[in-house]
Design a protein around this motif. Structure first.
Motif, PDB file in Angstrom:
ATOM      1  N   PHE A 145       0.840  -1.203   0.000  1.00  0.00           N
ATOM      2  CA  PHE A 145       0.000   0.000   0.000  1.00  0.00           C
ATOM      3  C   PHE A 145       0.873   1.251   0.000  1.00  0.00           C
ATOM      4  CE2 PHE A 145      -3.036  -3.103   1.146  1.00  0.00           C
ATOM      5  CZ  PHE A 145      -4.306  -2.574   0.993  1.00  0.00           C
ATOM      6  N   PHE A 146       1.895   1.262   0.826  1.00  0.00           N
ATOM      7  CA  PHE A 146       2.759   2.439   0.928  1.00  0.00           C
ATOM      8  C   PHE A 146       3.519   2.664  -0.374  1.00  0.00           C
ATOM      9  CE2 PHE A 146       1.912   1.113   5.214  1.00  0.00           C
ATOM     10  CZ  PHE A 146       1.777   2.297   5.918  1.00  0.00           C
ATOM     11  N   THR A 147       3.902   1.585  -1.040  1.00  0.00           N
ATOM     12  CA  THR A 147       4.592   1.705  -2.319  1.00  0.00           C
ATOM     13  C   THR A 147       3.697   2.360  -3.362  1.00  0.00           C
ATOM     14  OG1 THR A 147       5.867  -0.292  -1.813  1.00  0.00           O
ATOM     15  CG2 THR A 147       5.779   0.404  -4.115  1.00  0.00           C
ATOM     16  N   VAL A 148       2.430   1.935  -3.417  1.00  0.00           N
ATOM     17  CA  VAL A 148       1.490   2.508  -4.388  1.00  0.00           C
ATOM     18  C   VAL A 148       1.213   3.970  -4.069  1.00  0.00           C
ATOM     19  CG1 VAL A 148      -0.873   2.396  -5.252  1.00  0.00           C
ATOM     20  CG2 VAL A 148       0.405   0.299  -4.906  1.00  0.00           C
ATOM     21  N   TYR A 149       0.992   4.285  -2.810  1.00  0.00           N
ATOM     22  CA  TYR A 149       0.658   5.655  -2.434  1.00  0.00           C
ATOM     23  C   TYR A 149       1.842   6.605  -2.636  1.00  0.00           C
ATOM     24  CZ  TYR A 149      -3.921   4.606  -0.360  1.00  0.00           C
ATOM     25  OH  TYR A 149      -5.239   4.257  -0.154  1.00  0.00           O
TER      26      TYR A 149
END
Length: 206
Positions: free
Chosen positions: A91-95
């Motif tokens: 999730f953090f990578t996408v955001y």
């Protein structure tokens, strides 16, 4: 939660052009700052076409957020599918990724701050946020020990993710990468986020 949202898969080229232009303007300039006259002028598509396909500016705002959710969700699912355990870190990578239109932070939080409580777009906003939170919990449950409070840990990650993303216009991606490192530590030591379920139950009976 109800998901009886409009079907955006079979728009005419003119309607799609309206939605694309409106989406960019709403995100970059704000919903209140952009009127239907501007959208029609920028898109080169008439206002009657807008009203025919979306009903009103409010309907166009709903379509903008729904379209953004679906677009964002495809990116998220693809990243999660590629990720190694613990997949919640994806999730953090996408955001944090530069998708070309995340510079102003979360479109859903921005819209929620602008729109009155009874605006129909709030249903899409809630649906998006619930979907993110639910998927985080699901991945935590699948990738962690069974005696961990998966909901509590998922909620911790959700707050880290959302807080970092909300500050993207101020700090860029710095907080998202810091949040990812915090999330990694939480997932390695999930007891920090909350006691195991069995322990909580024992304490509550004392």
């Amino acid at each position: 939660m109800a998901t009886d949202f409009p079907d955006l898969t079979d728009l005419t080229p003119g309607a799609q052009r309206l939605l694309d232009v409106a989406s960019e303007l709403f995100y970059e300039q704000g919903i209140h700052a952009v009127g239907v006259d501007t959208i029609a002028a920028e898109s080169g598509v008439s206002k009657p076409t807008l009203y025919k396909h979306f009903g009103s500016k409010d309907g166009l705002v709903v379509a903008y957020l729904l379209n953004r959710h679906r677009w964002w969700w495809e990116l998220l699912e693809a990243e999660v599918e590629r990720a190694e355990s613990p997949r919640a870190l994806a999730f953090f990578t996408v955001y944090a990724a530069n998708h070309g239109n995340a510079r102003r932070g979360c479109a859903f939080l921005n819209a929620a701050a602008e729109l009155p409580d009874d605006h129909p777009a709030h249903e899409v906003i809630r649906y998006h946020k619930h979907s993110v939170c639910d998927l985080l919990e699901e991945l935590v449950k699948e990738d962690s020990a069974p005696d961990i409070d998966h909901r509590m840990l998922g909620n911790h990650l959700f707050l880290l993710l959302e807080g970092a993303f909300a500050h993207r216009p101020i700090y860029g991606t710095e907080m998202l990468w810091q949040g990812r490192e915090m999330a990694k530590r939480l997932l390695a030591r999930p007891e920090i986020a909350g006691r195991p379920v069995a322990e909580q139950a024992a304490t509550s009976t004392m």
